[in-house]
Scaffold this active site. Structure first.
Site, PDB file in Angstrom:
ATOM      1  N   GLU A  78       0.741  -1.453  -0.154  1.00  0.00           N
ATOM      2  CA  GLU A  78      -0.412  -0.549   0.162  1.00  0.00           C
ATOM      3  C   GLU A  78       0.732   1.089  -0.045  1.00  0.00           C
ATOM      4  OE1 GLU A  78      -1.907   2.289   2.985  1.00  0.00           O
ATOM      5  OE2 GLU A  78      -2.601   0.440   3.566  1.00  0.00           O
ATOM      6  N   CYS A 127      -3.290   7.520   5.279  1.00  0.00           N
ATOM      7  CA  CYS A 127      -3.192   6.578   3.644  1.00  0.00           C
ATOM      8  C   CYS A 127      -4.831   7.711   3.239  1.00  0.00           C
ATOM      9  CB  CYS A 127      -2.999   5.744   3.650  1.00  0.00           C
ATOM     10  SG  CYS A 127      -3.932   4.376   4.348  1.00  0.00           S
TER      11      CYS A 127
END
Length: 524
Positions: free
Chosen positions: A264, A299
């Site tokens: 990620e 994020c």
């Protein structure tokens, strides 16, 4: 438990001999005792060898035994009590309530995967009966999923618990039957050691093979890259920067046996503001609260706003400017992250056509972040790649579009994202319907009238998306489906009944969901 500056390798506690490193208190920008010994090649080889030796025994542990192991890890983390939260606060500058909530999420993840293991659906047990009289005859064929092998997990800087030593990657890999070797993040070494000791204690209590878990401390090259390159490692879980993730992807791809890297990496999480929603006077404050949550170090932080220019969008920006002006400076996780944020905002502000909408308060915090919203015309955004990069922190960019067609152009132009949000009312549904197919192609999670910050740990959650948000858009790092990353299917053809795993045995002794001759059967 006391923080001693040591690594966990199987059932041993080991001090690295390749130099030392100390964690930093970002609220004071000062080092924290004790010094941690850096591991080297010897410790890496030992951890990987133990993991490889443990794999075949661990992947065949009973479902109840493995589920209890995951639950015991959660219990031992909770047993750490205030000491864990206090150390994490010191190393991250995050407030107590945030870290207590993150600890709860970490333990809930472990318990979720315990449930996933118990119900057995993750095995995908499938049986096709032998058909000797058919032309041509069919053999007895059975399928189940098994773990890939030992998994390397990289702790994340922004979640010292939920995406770290015992976070989602570790929990899902252990649930899949894969031993785990963690590389601790240098930003929260003491927190990592405490959690690693809790995992080690749980493994011993549950009589797990010694190599089921290890945690290493070391440099990105000596430990990080070499861990990914080690032949015992069969998959990688990573949360961090695009540069870090792609470096690991290159190492994994260059191996004699390439392996998957579930990374990620980068997302700006666009938020589309449709006309009806802009009439909501509470929307500016809701956006600013999401932008500044955790000093913007998520994020899923809303790094991009897109709307049609006009009086309603202007009223929204004025509301945002007022809400930002009331936001105090916040401590960022590390001096390096703070420096990168300050540099990123300065570069954004210097791009021709970019204007400041509003910003938060300044202060004297050593690693303090000042929140900010900038704006730019869609035409400029579409022609300048420098405006598309993630700024990790509480900064966002508003794209002013001339019409709905230009909004769609911006949406089509975007890279892959973790999330895409649409704020709309019933009056906006026609345009939202037009926009939705694009967002489905661009993001792993599409949400309406909300912001991406706050990722629910559940069966239906997807925390992933097309590159560069993740390295593999077919996967998720949060939610029950995260276990699928570390499994692969195996077919068993005419295997003697005495050699079949219990999941595939006649009579379904585990009472798990199975597909038998095309029909779903659940013998509870």
């Amino acid at each position: 438990m006391q923080v001693s500056g040591e690594m966990i390798i199987g059932r041993n506690v080991v001090r690295g001999q390749e130099g030392t490193i100390k964690a930093i208190d970002p609220s004071r920008n000062e080092q924290i005792e004790p010094a941690f010994g850096l591991g080297g090649e010897a410790q890496l080889q030992q951890a990987c060898a133990l993991a490889e030796q443990a794999f075949d025994r661990y992947r065949e542990t009973g479902l109840e035994q493995r589920a209890r192991f995951l639950e015991t890890i959660a219990d031992r983390i909770m047993d750490l009590g205030p000491a864990l939260i206090e150390r994490a606060m010191q190393e991250t500058g995050l407030p107590q309530a945030r870290l207590e909530g993150e600890r709860g999420r970490t333990c809930n993840q472990l318990r979720l995967f315990a449930k996933v293991v118990r119900d057995g659906r993750f095995l995908s047990a499938t049986l096709d009966s032998k058909l000797p009289d058919r032309t041509p005859p069919r053999s007895d064929i059975r399928l189940r999923k098994i773990g890939l092998g030992p998994v390397a997990v990289f702790g994340a800087s922004n979640f010292p618990l939920a995406f770290s030593v015992a976070g989602g990657d570790t929990a899902s890999a252990l649930a899949a039957g894969c031993p785990v070797v963690v590389k601790a993040h240098s930003a929260h070494l003491g927190t990592s050691e405490l959690v690693a000791r809790a995992v080690q204690k749980a493994a011993i209590e549950c009589d797990m093979p010694e190599g089921v878990f290890s945690m290493l401390i070391g440099s990105g090259v000596t430990v990080g890259q070499n861990l990914v390159a080690h032949p015992a490692i069969k998959a990688v879980g990573f949360t961090g920067s695009r540069a870090g993730g792609t470096a690991l992807m290159r190492t994994a791809a260059a191996r004699h046996e390439p392996i998957p890297v579930y990374a990620e990496m980068s997302s700006i999480n666009p938020v589309f503001l449709l006309q009806g929603a802009l009439e909501n006077s509470k929307l500016p404050q809701a956006f600013v609260d999401s932008l500044t949550l955790g000093a913007g170090q998520f994020c899923t932080n809303p790094g991009l706003l897109i709307g049609v220019d006009g009086p309603l969008l202007q009223t929204f920006t004025e509301g945002v400017a007022a809400a930002l002006a009331a936001k105090a400076q916040q401590t960022m996780l590390t001096p390096g992250i703070h420096q990168a944020y300050s540099s990123g905002v300065a570069k954004l502000a210097a791009i021709p056509g970019v204007k400041l909408v509003g910003q938060g308060q300044t202060g004297a915090l050593p690693c303090g972040a000042q929140a900010a919203l900038y704006e730019v015309a869609a035409e400029t955004f579409l022609s300048n790649p420098d405006l598309e990069g993630e700024i990790f922190g509480p900064a966002s960019l508003l794209i002013r579009c001339r019409n709905e067609d230009e909004v769609v152009r911006v949406a089509e132009h975007l890279e892959g994202q973790l999330t895409a949000a649409v704020h709309a009312t019933a009056a906006d549904l026609a345009f939202a319907k037009r926009l939705l197919p694009t967002l489905e192609r661009k993001a792993g999670r599409v949400l309406f009238n909300g912001f991406g910050t706050g990722v629910e740990v559940s069966h239906a959650m997807v925390h992933g998306g097309p590159f560069p948000s993740t390295s593999d858009s077919r996967s998720t790092s949060v939610g029950a489906s995260a276990i699928d990353r570390f499994l692969r299917p195996v077919s068993y053809q005419d295997v003697p009944a005495e050699l079949l795993a219990a999941a595939l045995a006649d009579g379904n002794p585990l009472a798990i969901p199975r597909v038998e001759d095309g029909d779903l059967v659940w013998n509870a």
